[in-house]
Write a protein that holds these residues in place. Structure first.
Motif, PDB file in Angstrom:
ATOM      1  N   ILE A  43      18.184 -24.948  29.711  1.00 40.72           N
ATOM      2  CA  ILE A  43      17.803 -23.533  29.633  1.00 40.72           C
ATOM      3  C   ILE A  43      16.673 -23.360  28.621  1.00 40.72           C
ATOM      4  CG2 ILE A  43      18.577 -21.219  28.957  1.00 40.72           C
ATOM      5  CD1 ILE A  43      21.337 -21.958  30.002  1.00 40.72           C
ATOM      6  N   GLY A  44      16.786 -24.083  27.489  1.00 41.15           N
ATOM      7  CA  GLY A  44      15.743 -24.023  26.465  1.00 41.15           C
ATOM      8  C   GLY A  44      14.409 -24.542  26.965  1.00 41.15           C
ATOM      9  N   TYR A  78      17.546 -30.526  18.472  1.00 42.66           N
ATOM     10  CA  TYR A  78      18.365 -30.564  19.684  1.00 42.66           C
ATOM     11  C   TYR A  78      19.322 -31.754  19.676  1.00 42.66           C
ATOM     12  CZ  TYR A  78      15.948 -34.435  22.045  1.00 42.66           C
ATOM     13  OH  TYR A  78      15.465 -35.663  22.388  1.00 42.66           O
ATOM     14  N   LEU A  79      18.894 -32.886  19.094  1.00 42.26           N
ATOM     15  CA  LEU A  79      19.757 -34.067  19.013  1.00 42.26           C
ATOM     16  C   LEU A  79      20.913 -33.846  18.049  1.00 42.26           C
ATOM     17  CD1 LEU A  79      17.140 -36.964  19.040  1.00 42.26           C
ATOM     18  CD2 LEU A  79      18.979 -36.624  20.699  1.00 42.26           C
ATOM     19  N   PHE A 104      20.388 -21.149  20.364  1.00 37.96           N
ATOM     20  CA  PHE A 104      19.124 -20.425  20.239  1.00 37.96           C
ATOM     21  C   PHE A 104      19.090 -19.571  18.975  1.00 37.96           C
ATOM     22  CE2 PHE A 104      19.244 -21.313  24.812  1.00 37.96           C
ATOM     23  CZ  PHE A 104      17.998 -21.887  24.958  1.00 37.96           C
ATOM     24  N   GLY A 105      20.261 -19.065  18.556  1.00 41.01           N
ATOM     25  CA  GLY A 105      20.307 -18.282  17.326  1.00 41.01           C
ATOM     26  C   GLY A 105      19.935 -19.107  16.114  1.00 41.01           C
ATOM     27  N   LEU A 106      20.513 -20.310  16.016  1.00 36.80           N
ATOM     28  CA  LEU A 106      20.194 -21.184  14.895  1.00 36.80           C
ATOM     29  C   LEU A 106      18.752 -21.678  14.968  1.00 36.80           C
ATOM     30  CD1 LEU A 106      23.464 -23.327  14.586  1.00 36.80           C
ATOM     31  CD2 LEU A 106      22.706 -21.453  13.119  1.00 36.80           C
ATOM     32  N   MET A 107      18.274 -21.897  16.189  1.00 33.02           N
ATOM     33  CA  MET A 107      16.891 -22.343  16.350  1.00 33.02           C
ATOM     34  C   MET A 107      15.920 -21.285  15.821  1.00 33.02           C
ATOM     35  SD  MET A 107      14.886 -23.434  19.840  1.00 33.02           S
ATOM     36  CE  MET A 107      15.870 -24.908  20.038  1.00 33.02           C
ATOM     37  N   GLN A 108      16.175 -20.039  16.158  1.00 36.95           N
ATOM     38  CA  GLN A 108      15.310 -18.970  15.676  1.00 36.95           C
ATOM     39  C   GLN A 108      15.467 -18.773  14.172  1.00 36.95           C
ATOM     40  OE1 GLN A 108      13.005 -17.470  17.570  1.00 36.95           O
ATOM     41  NE2 GLN A 108      13.691 -18.848  19.198  1.00 36.95           N
TER      42      GLN A 108
END
Length: 247
Positions: A112-113, A48-49, A34-38
């Motif tokens: 969770i995401g 995600y893949l 989630f940190g890298l996603m943000q």
């Protein structure tokens, strides 16, 4: 099948024994995901893949090394090498289990995401071929890591460093074009980077990079064969001269 089930039971017992470590690993993975996603902001559809690819590779590197290192320290590795059952078969079954376990872990994080931030999943049938090719490469990588651990258990001290180097140099987080020229050249022959690049082309841009997929298949076979060659060489040396127990 009996050997496979036996190895699965052994790995499950190992997970139970070190459950706190695996739980903390799951939490760390969730934070990183989630940190890298943000941090990416307008993160790509394929994010995600590509993260799954990296986590599977990381699982092979860490679990394969740690498991072999522990057996080396307890003295059971020498016994395994002397057993009539092929040690290569044991390694293969372990790699399959740890890949499956790593996939279960990362799928839990992605779930969770989906439940918290409505993470959208995108897929294409060609991803199956890419994933299978990467799996072959990871098997070869597993043989190499295990062989290196048989030779020197100190490789276990660097598995986390290797994993995070792969995360930030394979093109999943930092665009390949933004990486140093040397890294870009290496990524032409690095299966994880090739799998990520091909997946991005398919999912993000709707293109089918046939050349990339063919190269990935070819490179994956090289990794697999190279892993077998390195393993057999170190295995024969271990059978003939014994295991070097220096750390």
């Amino acid at each position: 099948m009996r050997i496979f089930l036996t190895e699965c039971k052994r790995c499950i017992l190992e997970i139970k024994a070190y459950s706190a470590g695996y739980i903390s690993e799951m939490l760390m993975t969730t934070i990183i995901f989630f940190g890298l996603m943000q941090g990416l902001g307008d993160h790509s559809k394929s994010y995600y893949l590509t993260f799954i690819y990296w986590y599977l590779a990381s699982g092979i590197i860490s679990n394969g090394s740690i498991s072999t290192s522990q057996e080396k320290q307890t003295g059971t590795l020498q016994q395994l090498l002397l057993k009539p059952v092929s040690f290569l078969k044991i390694i293969t079954y372990r790699n399959i289990f740890w890949l499956g376990f790593s996939l279960f872990q990362i799928c839990f994080v992605i779930l969770i995401g989906i439940l918290t931030i409505q993470l959208k999943l995108y897929f294409d049938r060609k991803i199956i071929l890419i994933s299978l090719s990467l799996f072959i490469a990871l098997q070869g990588l597993g043989y190499i890591i295990t062989s290196m651990t048989i030779k020197t258990a100190k490789i276990g001290n660097f598995v986390s460093i290797i994993s995070y180097i792969l995360l930030f140099t394979s093109g999943g987080v930092v665009p390949n074009s933004s990486l140093p020229k040397v890294i870009q050249w290496i990524n032409n022959f690095q299966p994880l980077a090739l799998a990520i690049k091909a997946t991005k082309s398919i999912i993000d841009y709707g293109e089918t990079p046939v050349d990339l997929i063919v190269r990935l298949i070819f490179v994956s076979m090289i990794y697999f064969i190279l892993g077998l060659v390195i393993y057999r060489k170190i295995y024969k040396s271990g059978k003939k001269y014994g295991i070097d127990n220096n750390y």
